[in-house]
Write a protein that holds these residues in place. Structure first.
Motif, PDB file in Angstrom:
ATOM      1  N   UNK A  26      -3.888   1.914   8.363  1.00  0.00           N
ATOM      2  CA  UNK A  26      -4.410   0.957   7.380  1.00  0.00           C
ATOM      3  C   UNK A  26      -5.779   1.417   6.878  1.00  0.00           C
ATOM      4  N   UNK A  76     -14.317  12.576 -18.233  1.00  0.00           N
ATOM      5  CA  UNK A  76     -13.789  11.254 -18.615  1.00  0.00           C
ATOM      6  C   UNK A  76     -12.271  11.230 -18.528  1.00  0.00           C
ATOM      7  N   UNK A  77     -11.617  12.253 -19.110  1.00  0.00           N
ATOM      8  CA  UNK A  77     -10.154  12.269 -19.127  1.00  0.00           C
ATOM      9  C   UNK A  77      -9.566  12.347 -17.728  1.00  0.00           C
ATOM     10  N   UNK A 100      -9.729   8.399 -23.923  1.00  0.00           N
ATOM     11  CA  UNK A 100     -10.210   9.755 -24.245  1.00  0.00           C
ATOM     12  C   UNK A 100      -9.041  10.747 -24.290  1.00  0.00           C
ATOM     13  N   UNK A 101      -8.045  10.541 -23.458  1.00  0.00           N
ATOM     14  CA  UNK A 101      -6.863  11.413 -23.474  1.00  0.00           C
ATOM     15  C   UNK A 101      -6.133  11.307 -24.814  1.00  0.00           C
ATOM     16  N   UNK A 143      -3.720  20.578 -18.387  1.00  0.00           N
ATOM     17  CA  UNK A 143      -3.543  20.155 -19.779  1.00  0.00           C
ATOM     18  C   UNK A 143      -4.809  19.480 -20.310  1.00  0.00           C
ATOM     19  N   UNK A 144      -5.515  18.777 -19.448  1.00  0.00           N
ATOM     20  CA  UNK A 144      -6.771  18.133 -19.854  1.00  0.00           C
ATOM     21  C   UNK A 144      -7.805  19.187 -20.258  1.00  0.00           C
ATOM     22  N   UNK A 197      -9.697   5.042  -5.460  1.00  0.00           N
ATOM     23  CA  UNK A 197      -9.074   5.175  -6.776  1.00  0.00           C
ATOM     24  C   UNK A 197      -9.526   4.014  -7.653  1.00  0.00           C
ATOM     25  N   UNK A 198      -9.663   4.249  -8.952  1.00  0.00           N
ATOM     26  CA  UNK A 198     -10.074   3.148  -9.809  1.00  0.00           C
ATOM     27  C   UNK A 198      -8.976   2.085  -9.839  1.00  0.00           C
ATOM     28  N   UNK A 202      -5.311   4.225   4.428  1.00  0.00           N
ATOM     29  CA  UNK A 202      -4.769   3.726   3.164  1.00  0.00           C
ATOM     30  C   UNK A 202      -5.839   2.970   2.388  1.00  0.00           C
ATOM     31  N   UNK A 234      -1.210  14.766 -19.584  1.00  0.00           N
ATOM     32  CA  UNK A 234      -2.617  14.562 -19.215  1.00  0.00           C
ATOM     33  C   UNK A 234      -2.817  13.288 -18.400  1.00  0.00           C
ATOM     34  N   UNK A 261      -8.094   5.437   0.746  1.00  0.00           N
ATOM     35  CA  UNK A 261      -7.429   6.094  -0.385  1.00  0.00           C
ATOM     36  C   UNK A 261      -7.364   5.150  -1.584  1.00  0.00           C
ATOM     37  N   UNK A 262      -7.032   3.905  -1.312  1.00  0.00           N
ATOM     38  CA  UNK A 262      -6.852   2.965  -2.414  1.00  0.00           C
ATOM     39  C   UNK A 262      -8.183   2.579  -3.044  1.00  0.00           C
ATOM     40  N   UNK A 272      -7.444   0.612 -12.078  1.00  0.00           N
ATOM     41  CA  UNK A 272      -6.371   0.646 -13.077  1.00  0.00           C
ATOM     42  C   UNK A 272      -5.449   1.857 -12.892  1.00  0.00           C
ATOM     43  N   UNK A 273      -5.702   2.618 -11.835  1.00  0.00           N
ATOM     44  CA  UNK A 273      -4.988   3.889 -11.715  1.00  0.00           C
ATOM     45  C   UNK A 273      -3.469   3.712 -11.717  1.00  0.00           C
ATOM     46  N   UNK A 324     -10.930  11.142 -15.187  1.00  0.00           N
ATOM     47  CA  UNK A 324     -11.510  10.028 -14.432  1.00  0.00           C
ATOM     48  C   UNK A 324     -12.306  10.522 -13.224  1.00  0.00           C
ATOM     49  N   UNK A 359       0.840  -1.203   0.000  1.00  0.00           N
ATOM     50  CA  UNK A 359       0.000   0.000   0.000  1.00  0.00           C
ATOM     51  C   UNK A 359       0.871   1.247   0.000  1.00  0.00           C
ATOM     52  N   UNK A 371     -11.027   3.789 -20.088  1.00  0.00           N
ATOM     53  CA  UNK A 371     -11.725   4.870 -20.814  1.00  0.00           C
ATOM     54  C   UNK A 371     -11.088   6.246 -20.674  1.00  0.00           C
ATOM     55  N   UNK A 372     -10.536   6.566 -19.497  1.00  0.00           N
ATOM     56  CA  UNK A 372      -9.947   7.898 -19.340  1.00  0.00           C
ATOM     57  C   UNK A 372      -8.731   8.072 -20.244  1.00  0.00           C
ATOM     58  N   UNK A 422      -1.513  18.086 -14.829  1.00  0.00           N
ATOM     59  CA  UNK A 422      -2.231  17.121 -15.683  1.00  0.00           C
ATOM     60  C   UNK A 422      -3.653  17.602 -15.961  1.00  0.00           C
ATOM     61  N   UNK A 456      -0.674  12.075 -16.481  1.00  0.00           N
ATOM     62  CA  UNK A 456       0.235  12.157 -15.341  1.00  0.00           C
ATOM     63  C   UNK A 456       1.253  11.012 -15.345  1.00  0.00           C
TER      64      UNK A 456
END
Lengths: 357, 357
Positions: B12, A58-59, B261-262, A261-262, B22-23, B15, B59, B18-19, B25-26, A61, A15, B257-258, A258, B61
């Motif tokens: 924990x 979308x960009x 689109x970028x 720029x988006x 986030x999606x 964390x 974009x 936070x985790x 795939x981040x 997220x 983590x 998808x983000x 970021x 990051x």
């Protein structure tokens, strides 16, 4: 180390790595509002803004969420600039000539009579001094501008009588705002200011003799072909009106690179896709107006255009004398346009003539 | 709970929040390569691609990192499409007519003689069937295309003799590739294929009588004004060459998808900013060629252009007979162009005539 700690140790390690490898601002979200100068669902204009907002969401997220409001839904259309300037609203979309009262030079960032079309405007913005001057003009208001759309060359307007000479402009009551209106006044006409919703009735009841609006697509939707007989081209007063995305300076500065720029990229993307939608829609609508509604589509006589061009120079020279920034922008614009015209003559103009039957 | 566990517990918890917010795939990063058909540092073309790559990296990051290679640095320029198709390379930049041998219909996605200029092409892509047909044409190769730049109307080329009639094209040895070359062959000339680096010497040594290249800016850099006397316009064979961003299908599908689109937005942004840079650069270079180098800038005679247009129709009809997809795209293109020409006549063309001295 306790059993639990041993069990947790690799998890915490993983983590910690995941979290430290993400930038510190990744979890920040921005819930922004965006107001526009356009009526709700106004095709191409407002629908384009909605697409922009969706693209940014979308960009990013979902890190930037933009709630879009049409003109009047949150603030009156013509208070868009003020709302963004004050920071009560983060984003706006409109056209720079709406703020001519505050920033006379802003008119060059949207449309000036006999100015440049879309391709010249973009060249001036992105690769000349255009965008820099625009930023300079809006800086005192804490507003950051981006080109965010273009209508293409507009139409000259709807007239209930033929315009065959300069004399026919004498006494003409025409709905035409801004610099175009000043030129019409110099030509002996009477410019009238009317909101979009009032135009049809005024023209139909002959309260006015003529009106400009946008181009074939929007003009057809407003039904103007039922209210006046003659549809004149070209739109000498709006040769490619630039639309703008504006951002409150403090809101802009609060974004990490970021997300900045988006927003910038979404605006450039809107700039090209909105222009494309205007072109595609006008292509079809012009055909319909001619074929289905038998509209008389007529060119202004060259003599009339020549006189309007002469009067435009007078108007722009007068405005330059009143405001140093106007003059500074006018000088940059004019120099750029001279080269752009020379190039257009041997490129687009010569090509267009060669390629048509 | 042990002391350590108690101490860790809130950490924990934080964390975990936070985790999970986030999606999933981040944390994925994509290290991609991009190859182009352009020479290293080729201005506007290659430098635009470098800007695109940087924009995508900013974009996202850093979640997409793109290493850009000019033509020949990793694969030969004309193997760009194959490399992206095979997936050895994720991204490419070039022009669709380079793949005419594989996808004849692709030529409509870059430039066809007497076809549409940038504004019509974008309208057809974004708001007509253009992009859909392009995707269809590239789908069998696992390549996803985006419009990613436009040269604007090109110049007709450099000639070491005057072109005063159709007869002057007889026996003319001209460096002109693709469909334009086929038209020149039909007119009695001999199209010659030469890479950019070979053109100057061939023209200077009179191995060829004429060459087309790009526009004033790139032509000036190549020094062509020292090798031939006459500079003709307009570029009937390339009226607004579309440049493309191409993505390997599997690489594209692997993006969330983000990030998709970028990439798409960066390509649209490149589409408008690269065109703007061409215009701004050609504006200046045309002036320099005329003032500094005293170049004879001449129009092709109308009779010559009319004949080239007639021969172009023959070529396109012949190509249509050979390939059903070519025909399908030609039909869509032609129908769109007819409406676009009619609209351009009353908008840009009429305006341009009215606005110039």
């Amino acid at each position: 180390m306790s059993k639990l700690a041993r069990w947790l140790s690799p998890v915490i390690g993983a983590l910690a790595v995941a979290v430290t490898s993400l930038p510190s601002y990744a979890a920040d979200t921005f819930n922004w509002k965006m107001v526009t100068t356009w009526p709700p669902n106004f095709p191409i204009f407002q629908t384009g803004v909605v697409r922009f907002a969706k693209d940014v969401e979308t960009m990013s997220n979902g890190r930037i969420k933009i709630q879009v409001f049409a003109g009047g839904e949150l603030v009156p259309p013509l208070q868009t600039f003020d709302a963004v300037s004050q920071g009560t609203i983060e984003l706006g979309h409109g056209a720079a000539y709406y703020w001519a009262g505050k920033v006379p030079a802003a008119q060059f960032m949207s449309a000036v009579p006999f100015g440049m079309t879309a391709k010249g405007m973009n060249a001036w913005f992105y690769n000349g001094d255009g965008l820099k001057l625009w930023q300079e003009a809006y800086a005192p208001f804490n507003v950051v501008p981006f080109p965010g759309g273009n209508t293409g060359v507009q139409m000259g307007g709807w007239f209930n009588k033929k315009i065959e000479s300069v004399q026919d402009l004498q006494g003409l009551k025409m709905r035409i705002p801004g610099l175009g209106g000043k030129v019409i006044a110099k030509a002996g006409g009477t410019p009238v200011l009317l909101a979009g919703g009032e135009i049809y009735t005024a023209l139909e009841r002959k309260t006015i003799d003529a009106t400009e609006w946008v181009g074939p697509f929007h003009d057809e939707r407003l039904g103007l072909y039922r209210a006046a007989q003659y549809y004149y081209y070209p739109g000498w007063h709006e040769p490619g009106t630039v639309l703008e995305v504006i951002v409150n300076k403090k809101a802009w500065d609060s974004l990490p690179p970021d997300l900045q720029k988006i927003v910038e990229s979404a605006a450039s993307s809107l700039n090209v896709t909105m222009y494309a939608e205007f072109e595609a829609s006008n292509n079809k609508a012009l055909r319909e107006l001619k074929e289905k509604y038998k509209v008389n589509v007529l060119p202004f006589p060259p003599e009339v255009l020549k006189e309007l061009r002469r009067l435009t120079k007078e108007v722009l020279t007068e405005e330059s004398a009143k405001d140093p920034l106007f003059k500074k922008v006018y000088d940059s614009f004019t120099a750029f346009q001279a080269d752009n015209d020379a190039w257009t003559t041997v490129s687009d103009d010569a090509y267009s003539e060669a390629s048509k039957e």
